[in-house]
Write a protein that holds these residues in place. Structure first.
Motif, PDB file in Angstrom:
ATOM      1  N   ILE A  73       2.473   2.210   4.380  1.00 47.07           N
ATOM      2  CA  ILE A  73       3.091   3.073   5.399  1.00 47.07           C
ATOM      3  C   ILE A  73       3.079   4.524   4.935  1.00 47.07           C
ATOM      4  O   ILE A  73       2.793   5.446   5.722  1.00 47.07           O
ATOM      5  CB  ILE A  73       4.522   2.603   5.728  1.00 47.07           C
ATOM      6  CG1 ILE A  73       4.472   1.362   6.625  1.00 47.07           C
ATOM      7  CG2 ILE A  73       5.308   3.712   6.420  1.00 47.07           C
ATOM      8  CD1 ILE A  73       5.816   0.851   7.064  1.00 47.07           C
ATOM      9  N   ILE A  74       3.372   4.734   3.663  1.00 44.44           N
ATOM     10  CA  ILE A  74       3.293   6.099   3.115  1.00 44.44           C
ATOM     11  C   ILE A  74       1.877   6.636   3.290  1.00 44.44           C
ATOM     12  O   ILE A  74       1.667   7.773   3.739  1.00 44.44           O
ATOM     13  CB  ILE A  74       3.702   6.115   1.629  1.00 44.44           C
ATOM     14  CG1 ILE A  74       5.174   5.750   1.472  1.00 44.44           C
ATOM     15  CG2 ILE A  74       3.430   7.506   1.015  1.00 44.44           C
ATOM     16  CD1 ILE A  74       5.602   5.543   0.032  1.00 44.44           C
ATOM     17  N   GLY A  75       0.883   5.802   2.954  1.00 44.08           N
ATOM     18  CA  GLY A  75      -0.512   6.221   3.092  1.00 44.08           C
ATOM     19  C   GLY A  75      -0.906   6.464   4.534  1.00 44.08           C
ATOM     20  O   GLY A  75      -1.616   7.430   4.842  1.00 44.08           O
ATOM     21  N   ILE A  76      -0.450   5.626   5.450  1.00 45.05           N
ATOM     22  CA  ILE A  76      -0.764   5.791   6.873  1.00 45.05           C
ATOM     23  C   ILE A  76      -0.220   7.104   7.401  1.00 45.05           C
ATOM     24  O   ILE A  76      -0.894   7.832   8.148  1.00 45.05           O
ATOM     25  CB  ILE A  76      -0.217   4.604   7.692  1.00 45.05           C
ATOM     26  CG1 ILE A  76      -1.080   3.360   7.447  1.00 45.05           C
ATOM     27  CG2 ILE A  76      -0.189   4.936   9.185  1.00 45.05           C
ATOM     28  CD1 ILE A  76      -0.534   2.099   8.076  1.00 45.05           C
TER      29      ILE A  76
ATOM     30  N   LEU B  71      -3.552  -0.396  -9.106  1.00 48.42           N
ATOM     31  CA  LEU B  71      -3.339  -1.282  -7.962  1.00 48.42           C
ATOM     32  C   LEU B  71      -2.476  -0.603  -6.905  1.00 48.42           C
ATOM     33  O   LEU B  71      -2.746  -0.693  -5.701  1.00 48.42           O
ATOM     34  CB  LEU B  71      -2.685  -2.583  -8.422  1.00 48.42           C
ATOM     35  CG  LEU B  71      -3.586  -3.590  -9.144  1.00 48.42           C
ATOM     36  CD1 LEU B  71      -2.770  -4.754  -9.674  1.00 48.42           C
ATOM     37  CD2 LEU B  71      -4.691  -4.094  -8.207  1.00 48.42           C
ATOM     38  N   LEU B  72      -1.433   0.093  -7.355  1.00 53.37           N
ATOM     39  CA  LEU B  72      -0.559   0.800  -6.417  1.00 53.37           C
ATOM     40  C   LEU B  72      -1.293   1.957  -5.746  1.00 53.37           C
ATOM     41  O   LEU B  72      -1.117   2.208  -4.547  1.00 53.37           O
ATOM     42  CB  LEU B  72       0.687   1.316  -7.138  1.00 53.37           C
ATOM     43  CG  LEU B  72       1.627   0.239  -7.701  1.00 53.37           C
ATOM     44  CD1 LEU B  72       2.805   0.884  -8.423  1.00 53.37           C
ATOM     45  CD2 LEU B  72       2.125  -0.683  -6.593  1.00 53.37           C
ATOM     46  N   MET B  73      -2.140   2.645  -6.505  1.00 53.98           N
ATOM     47  CA  MET B  73      -2.945   3.726  -5.932  1.00 53.98           C
ATOM     48  C   MET B  73      -3.937   3.176  -4.906  1.00 53.98           C
ATOM     49  O   MET B  73      -4.215   3.819  -3.887  1.00 53.98           O
ATOM     50  CB  MET B  73      -3.689   4.473  -7.045  1.00 53.98           C
ATOM     51  CG  MET B  73      -2.794   5.302  -7.941  1.00 53.98           C
ATOM     52  SD  MET B  73      -3.690   6.095  -9.302  1.00 53.98           S
ATOM     53  CE  MET B  73      -4.779   7.202  -8.400  1.00 53.98           C
ATOM     54  N   LEU B  74      -4.441   1.978  -5.161  1.00 56.27           N
ATOM     55  CA  LEU B  74      -5.350   1.325  -4.230  1.00 56.27           C
ATOM     56  C   LEU B  74      -4.639   1.046  -2.901  1.00 56.27           C
ATOM     57  O   LEU B  74      -5.208   1.264  -1.824  1.00 56.27           O
ATOM     58  CB  LEU B  74      -5.841   0.012  -4.845  1.00 56.27           C
ATOM     59  CG  LEU B  74      -7.081  -0.652  -4.235  1.00 56.27           C
ATOM     60  CD1 LEU B  74      -8.304   0.251  -4.388  1.00 56.27           C
ATOM     61  CD2 LEU B  74      -7.324  -1.990  -4.916  1.00 56.27           C
ATOM     62  N   LEU B  75      -3.400   0.585  -2.973  1.00 52.89           N
ATOM     63  CA  LEU B  75      -2.612   0.344  -1.764  1.00 52.89           C
ATOM     64  C   LEU B  75      -2.373   1.637  -0.991  1.00 52.89           C
ATOM     65  O   LEU B  75      -2.490   1.671   0.244  1.00 52.89           O
ATOM     66  CB  LEU B  75      -1.258  -0.278  -2.131  1.00 52.89           C
ATOM     67  CG  LEU B  75      -1.231  -1.744  -2.524  1.00 52.89           C
ATOM     68  CD1 LEU B  75       0.195  -2.176  -2.838  1.00 52.89           C
ATOM     69  CD2 LEU B  75      -1.816  -2.609  -1.412  1.00 52.89           C
ATOM     70  N   LEU B  76      -2.023   2.695  -1.709  1.00 53.09           N
ATOM     71  CA  LEU B  76      -1.761   3.987  -1.078  1.00 53.09           C
ATOM     72  C   LEU B  76      -3.010   4.498  -0.366  1.00 53.09           C
ATOM     73  O   LEU B  76      -2.945   4.951   0.793  1.00 53.09           O
ATOM     74  CB  LEU B  76      -1.292   4.987  -2.128  1.00 53.09           C
ATOM     75  CG  LEU B  76      -0.707   6.313  -1.615  1.00 53.09           C
ATOM     76  CD1 LEU B  76       0.545   6.065  -0.805  1.00 53.09           C
ATOM     77  CD2 LEU B  76      -0.412   7.238  -2.793  1.00 53.09           C
ATOM     78  N   LEU B  77      -4.146   4.407  -1.035  1.00 54.89           N
ATOM     79  CA  LEU B  77      -5.407   4.862  -0.446  1.00 54.89           C
ATOM     80  C   LEU B  77      -5.798   4.004   0.749  1.00 54.89           C
ATOM     81  O   LEU B  77      -6.333   4.518   1.745  1.00 54.89           O
ATOM     82  CB  LEU B  77      -6.510   4.834  -1.503  1.00 54.89           C
ATOM     83  CG  LEU B  77      -7.877   5.385  -1.074  1.00 54.89           C
ATOM     84  CD1 LEU B  77      -7.749   6.822  -0.591  1.00 54.89           C
ATOM     85  CD2 LEU B  77      -8.864   5.307  -2.234  1.00 54.89           C
ATOM     86  N   ALA B  78      -5.522   2.708   0.680  1.00 50.89           N
ATOM     87  CA  ALA B  78      -5.790   1.825   1.816  1.00 50.89           C
ATOM     88  C   ALA B  78      -5.012   2.283   3.041  1.00 50.89           C
ATOM     89  O   ALA B  78      -5.519   2.274   4.166  1.00 50.89           O
ATOM     90  CB  ALA B  78      -5.429   0.384   1.459  1.00 50.89           C
ATOM     91  N   GLY B  79      -3.765   2.700   2.833  1.00 49.49           N
ATOM     92  CA  GLY B  79      -2.944   3.210   3.931  1.00 49.49           C
ATOM     93  C   GLY B  79      -3.496   4.494   4.512  1.00 49.49           C
ATOM     94  O   GLY B  79      -3.533   4.680   5.728  1.00 49.49           O
ATOM     95  N   VAL B  80      -3.951   5.396   3.645  1.00 50.61           N
ATOM     96  CA  VAL B  80      -4.524   6.669   4.106  1.00 50.61           C
ATOM     97  C   VAL B  80      -5.751   6.409   4.982  1.00 50.61           C
ATOM     98  O   VAL B  80      -5.881   6.966   6.080  1.00 50.61           O
ATOM     99  CB  VAL B  80      -4.913   7.565   2.911  1.00 50.61           C
ATOM    100  CG1 VAL B  80      -5.666   8.803   3.402  1.00 50.61           C
ATOM    101  CG2 VAL B  80      -3.676   7.986   2.127  1.00 50.61           C
ATOM    102  N   ILE B  81      -6.648   5.547   4.502  1.00 52.57           N
ATOM    103  CA  ILE B  81      -7.862   5.223   5.251  1.00 52.57           C
ATOM    104  C   ILE B  81      -7.512   4.569   6.576  1.00 52.57           C
ATOM    105  O   ILE B  81      -8.107   4.856   7.622  1.00 52.57           O
ATOM    106  CB  ILE B  81      -8.781   4.286   4.442  1.00 52.57           C
ATOM    107  CG1 ILE B  81      -9.235   4.957   3.141  1.00 52.57           C
ATOM    108  CG2 ILE B  81      -9.991   3.866   5.266  1.00 52.57           C
ATOM    109  CD1 ILE B  81     -10.107   6.167   3.322  1.00 52.57           C
ATOM    110  N   HIS B  82      -6.509   3.688   6.559  1.00 53.08           N
ATOM    111  CA  HIS B  82      -6.120   2.994   7.783  1.00 53.08           C
ATOM    112  C   HIS B  82      -5.527   3.968   8.804  1.00 53.08           C
ATOM    113  O   HIS B  82      -5.750   3.833  10.005  1.00 53.08           O
ATOM    114  CB  HIS B  82      -5.110   1.890   7.467  1.00 53.08           C
ATOM    115  CG  HIS B  82      -5.047   0.840   8.525  1.00 53.08           C
ATOM    116  ND1 HIS B  82      -6.097   0.004   8.807  1.00 53.08           N
ATOM    117  CD2 HIS B  82      -4.058   0.500   9.402  1.00 53.08           C
ATOM    118  CE1 HIS B  82      -5.757  -0.814   9.789  1.00 53.08           C
ATOM    119  NE2 HIS B  82      -4.531  -0.529  10.166  1.00 53.08           N
TER     120      HIS B  82
END
Length: 226
Positions: free
Chosen positions: A68-71, A115-126
Protein backbone atom coordinates in the motif's frame (compact mmCIF):
# COMPACT_ATOMS: atom_id res chain seq x y z
CA UNK A 1 -10.83 -12.61 -20.14
CA UNK A 2 -11.57 -16.32 -19.86
CA UNK A 3 -7.93 -17.36 -20.32
CA UNK A 4 -6.49 -14.71 -18.00
CA UNK A 5 -8.99 -15.57 -15.24
CA UNK A 6 -8.33 -19.28 -15.57
CA UNK A 7 -4.62 -18.61 -15.05
CA UNK A 8 -5.41 -16.18 -12.20
CA UNK A 9 -7.43 -18.90 -10.45
CA UNK A 10 -4.73 -21.56 -10.88
CA UNK A 11 -1.84 -19.48 -9.51
CA UNK A 12 -3.44 -16.58 -7.60
CA UNK A 13 -1.71 -14.11 -9.93
CA UNK A 14 -0.80 -13.45 -13.60
CA UNK A 15 -4.28 -12.66 -14.91
CA UNK A 16 -3.48 -8.96 -15.19
CA UNK A 17 0.08 -9.65 -16.33
CA UNK A 18 -1.22 -11.67 -19.28
CA UNK A 19 -4.17 -9.45 -20.18
CA UNK A 20 -2.57 -6.01 -19.70
CA UNK A 21 -0.29 -5.82 -22.80
CA UNK A 22 -3.08 -6.71 -25.27
CA UNK A 23 -5.65 -4.70 -23.35
CA UNK A 24 -3.46 -1.58 -23.49
CA UNK A 25 -3.24 -1.88 -27.27
CA UNK A 26 -7.02 -2.34 -27.62
CA UNK A 27 -8.51 0.18 -25.16
CA UNK A 28 -5.54 2.16 -23.79
CA UNK A 29 -3.79 2.31 -20.42
CA UNK A 30 -6.40 4.19 -18.37
CA UNK A 31 -9.39 1.99 -19.25
CA UNK A 32 -7.28 -1.17 -19.01
CA UNK A 33 -6.19 -0.33 -15.47
CA UNK A 34 -9.78 0.03 -14.26
CA UNK A 35 -11.32 -2.93 -16.10
CA UNK A 36 -8.54 -5.42 -15.33
CA UNK A 37 -8.45 -4.26 -11.73
CA UNK A 38 -12.16 -5.11 -11.39
CA UNK A 39 -11.77 -8.50 -13.11
CA UNK A 40 -8.85 -9.48 -10.88
CA UNK A 41 -10.73 -8.29 -7.79
CA UNK A 42 -13.66 -10.62 -8.48
CA UNK A 43 -11.59 -13.74 -9.17
CA UNK A 44 -9.24 -13.17 -6.23
CA UNK A 45 -12.08 -12.59 -3.78
CA UNK A 46 -13.55 -15.94 -4.80
CA UNK A 47 -10.22 -17.73 -4.24
CA UNK A 48 -9.54 -15.99 -0.91
CA UNK A 49 -12.99 -16.76 0.51
CA UNK A 50 -12.91 -20.39 -0.62
CA UNK A 51 -9.39 -20.93 0.78
CA UNK A 52 -9.50 -18.69 3.85
CA UNK A 53 -7.93 -21.26 6.20
CA UNK A 54 -4.83 -21.52 3.98
CA UNK A 55 -4.06 -17.79 4.05
CA UNK A 56 -0.82 -16.94 5.87
CA UNK A 57 -2.17 -14.06 7.97
CA UNK A 58 1.22 -12.79 9.17
CA UNK A 59 2.68 -12.59 5.68
CA UNK A 60 -0.56 -11.11 4.38
CA UNK A 61 -0.35 -8.21 6.84
CA UNK A 62 3.30 -7.55 5.96
CA UNK A 63 2.64 -7.61 2.22
CA UNK A 64 -0.39 -5.31 2.47
CA UNK A 65 1.42 -2.69 4.56
CA UNK A 66 4.46 -2.43 2.29
CA UNK A 67 2.55 -2.66 -0.96
CA UNK A 68 0.00 0.00 0.00
CA UNK A 69 2.88 2.35 0.77
CA UNK A 70 4.36 1.50 -2.63
CA UNK A 71 1.03 1.93 -4.43
CA UNK A 72 0.56 5.40 -2.94
CA UNK A 73 4.04 6.33 -4.16
CA UNK A 74 3.31 4.86 -7.60
CA UNK A 75 0.02 6.76 -7.95
CA UNK A 76 1.68 10.02 -6.91
CA UNK A 77 4.52 9.77 -9.46
CA UNK A 78 2.50 8.31 -12.36
CA UNK A 79 2.55 11.52 -14.40
CA UNK A 80 6.14 12.41 -13.50
CA UNK A 81 8.23 9.52 -14.82
CA UNK A 82 8.79 8.02 -18.31
CA UNK A 83 6.52 4.96 -18.22
CA UNK A 84 8.09 3.33 -21.29
CA UNK A 85 11.55 3.29 -19.68
CA UNK A 86 10.07 1.86 -16.48
CA UNK A 87 8.21 -0.90 -18.35
CA UNK A 88 11.35 -1.87 -20.29
CA UNK A 89 13.48 -2.10 -17.13
CA UNK A 90 10.74 -3.98 -15.31
CA UNK A 91 10.33 -6.48 -18.16
CA UNK A 92 14.07 -7.22 -18.32
CA UNK A 93 14.20 -7.82 -14.55
CA UNK A 94 11.24 -10.23 -14.71
CA UNK A 95 12.76 -12.18 -17.62
CA UNK A 96 16.13 -12.55 -15.89
CA UNK A 97 14.59 -13.85 -12.64
CA UNK A 98 12.18 -16.19 -14.43
CA UNK A 99 14.98 -17.70 -16.52
CA UNK A 100 17.14 -18.10 -13.44
CA UNK A 101 14.35 -19.97 -11.62
CA UNK A 102 13.67 -22.21 -14.61
CA UNK A 103 17.32 -23.03 -15.34
CA UNK A 104 18.73 -23.12 -11.81
CA UNK A 105 16.59 -25.15 -9.44
CA UNK A 106 18.31 -23.94 -6.27
CA UNK A 107 15.85 -21.91 -4.19
CA UNK A 108 16.55 -18.17 -4.28
CA UNK A 109 17.36 -16.63 -0.89
CA UNK A 110 17.41 -12.91 -0.14
CA UNK A 111 18.16 -10.94 3.06
CA UNK A 112 15.06 -9.71 4.91
CA UNK A 113 15.78 -6.08 4.01
CA UNK A 114 15.88 -6.89 0.28
CA UNK A 115 12.65 -8.86 0.59
CA UNK A 116 10.93 -5.84 2.14
CA UNK A 117 12.33 -3.58 -0.59
CA UNK A 118 10.98 -6.04 -3.15
CA UNK A 119 7.50 -5.69 -1.65
CA UNK A 120 7.75 -1.89 -1.66
CA UNK A 121 8.84 -1.84 -5.30
CA UNK A 122 6.04 -4.25 -6.22
CA UNK A 123 3.58 -1.74 -4.77
CA UNK A 124 5.12 1.16 -6.71
CA UNK A 125 4.91 -0.77 -9.99
CA UNK A 126 1.34 -1.83 -9.24
CA UNK A 127 0.33 1.76 -8.58
CA UNK A 128 1.86 2.81 -11.90
CA UNK A 129 0.69 0.10 -14.33
CA UNK A 130 -1.36 -2.47 -12.30
CA UNK A 131 1.34 -5.09 -13.00
CA UNK A 132 3.41 -5.23 -9.84
CA UNK A 133 2.42 -8.85 -9.36
CA UNK A 134 5.61 -10.20 -10.90
CA UNK A 135 7.77 -8.82 -8.09
CA UNK A 136 5.26 -9.98 -5.50
CA UNK A 137 5.37 -13.46 -7.04
CA UNK A 138 9.15 -13.49 -6.71
CA UNK A 139 8.72 -12.63 -3.02
CA UNK A 140 6.00 -15.26 -2.55
CA UNK A 141 8.02 -17.98 -4.30
CA UNK A 142 10.80 -17.41 -1.76
CA UNK A 143 8.53 -17.29 1.30
CA UNK A 144 5.79 -19.85 0.58
CA UNK A 145 6.60 -23.54 0.13
CA UNK A 146 3.06 -24.89 -0.39
CA UNK A 147 1.05 -24.13 -3.54
CA UNK A 148 -2.29 -23.77 -1.72
CA UNK A 149 -0.86 -21.32 0.82
CA UNK A 150 0.86 -19.47 -2.05
CA UNK A 151 -2.37 -19.11 -4.05
CA UNK A 152 -4.67 -18.31 -1.12
CA UNK A 153 -2.38 -15.63 0.33
CA UNK A 154 -1.73 -14.06 -3.08
CA UNK A 155 -5.46 -13.94 -3.79
CA UNK A 156 -6.13 -12.29 -0.43
CA UNK A 157 -3.45 -9.69 -1.18
CA UNK A 158 -4.96 -8.79 -4.55
CA UNK A 159 -8.48 -8.74 -3.13
CA UNK A 160 -7.47 -6.06 -0.61
CA UNK A 161 -5.15 -4.05 -2.84
CA UNK A 162 -7.50 -4.02 -5.82
CA UNK A 163 -10.41 -2.97 -3.61
CA UNK A 164 -8.24 -0.05 -2.49
CA UNK A 165 -7.34 0.79 -6.09
CA UNK A 166 -10.92 0.52 -7.37
CA UNK A 167 -12.07 2.83 -4.59
CA UNK A 168 -9.35 5.32 -5.54
CA UNK A 169 -10.35 5.11 -9.19
CA UNK A 170 -14.03 5.65 -8.38
CA UNK A 171 -13.30 8.51 -5.97
CA UNK A 172 -11.20 10.29 -8.62
CA UNK A 173 -14.04 10.09 -11.16
CA UNK A 174 -12.43 7.54 -13.48
CA UNK A 175 -15.30 5.01 -13.20
CA UNK A 176 -18.25 6.06 -15.37
CA UNK A 177 -21.33 4.33 -16.82
CA UNK A 178 -19.43 2.92 -19.80
CA UNK A 179 -16.81 1.29 -17.58
CA UNK A 180 -19.45 -0.11 -15.22
CA UNK A 181 -21.22 -1.69 -18.22
CA UNK A 182 -17.94 -3.30 -19.35
CA UNK A 183 -17.41 -4.62 -15.81
CA UNK A 184 -20.87 -6.20 -15.80
CA UNK A 185 -20.35 -7.78 -19.24
CA UNK A 186 -17.11 -9.34 -17.98
CA UNK A 187 -18.88 -11.34 -15.23
CA UNK A 188 -19.68 -14.32 -17.49
CA UNK A 189 -16.12 -14.97 -18.81
CA UNK A 190 -14.79 -14.30 -15.29
CA UNK A 191 -17.07 -17.01 -13.82
CA UNK A 192 -16.21 -19.59 -16.49
CA UNK A 193 -12.51 -18.85 -16.09
CA UNK A 194 -12.66 -19.22 -12.31
CA UNK A 195 -14.25 -22.68 -12.42
CA UNK A 196 -11.93 -23.92 -15.19
CA UNK A 197 -8.87 -22.63 -13.33
CA UNK A 198 -9.94 -24.15 -10.01
CA UNK A 199 -10.43 -27.56 -11.66
CA UNK A 200 -6.92 -27.44 -13.16
CA UNK A 201 -5.36 -26.23 -9.87
CA UNK A 202 -6.59 -29.35 -8.08
CA UNK A 203 -4.95 -31.53 -10.73
CA UNK A 204 -1.40 -30.14 -10.78
CA UNK A 205 1.45 -31.05 -8.43
CA UNK A 206 3.72 -28.68 -6.48
CA UNK A 207 6.72 -28.89 -8.85
CA UNK A 208 4.54 -28.29 -11.90
CA UNK A 209 2.84 -25.41 -10.09
CA UNK A 210 6.17 -23.63 -9.47
CA UNK A 211 7.33 -24.30 -13.03
CA UNK A 212 4.08 -22.82 -14.34
CA UNK A 213 4.60 -19.82 -12.07
CA UNK A 214 8.02 -19.11 -13.57
CA UNK A 215 6.85 -19.73 -17.13
CA UNK A 216 4.10 -17.16 -16.58
CA UNK A 217 6.65 -14.72 -15.17
CA UNK A 218 8.79 -15.17 -18.27
CA UNK A 219 5.77 -14.82 -20.56
CA UNK A 220 4.61 -11.65 -18.82
CA UNK A 221 8.07 -10.12 -19.12
CA UNK A 222 8.18 -10.89 -22.84
CA UNK A 223 4.70 -9.42 -23.32
CA UNK A 224 5.80 -6.18 -21.68
CA UNK A 225 8.56 -5.88 -24.29
CA UNK A 226 6.07 -6.05 -27.17
Amino acid sequence: MFYSNAIQTITGFAGTLIAMPLSIQVVGVSLSKILLNFITLISCMWIAIRNYNYINKRELAKIIIFMIIGIIVGLSIYSKIPIHVLILSYAILIIIIALKNLCIKKRLRLPKLLLLMLLLLAGVIHGLIISGGALLVIYAAIVFKDKTEFRATMAAVWSMLNTFLFGQQAFSGQVDGHILLLCLLSIIPITIGIFAGNYLFNKIKQNLFMALTNILLLFSGLLLLV
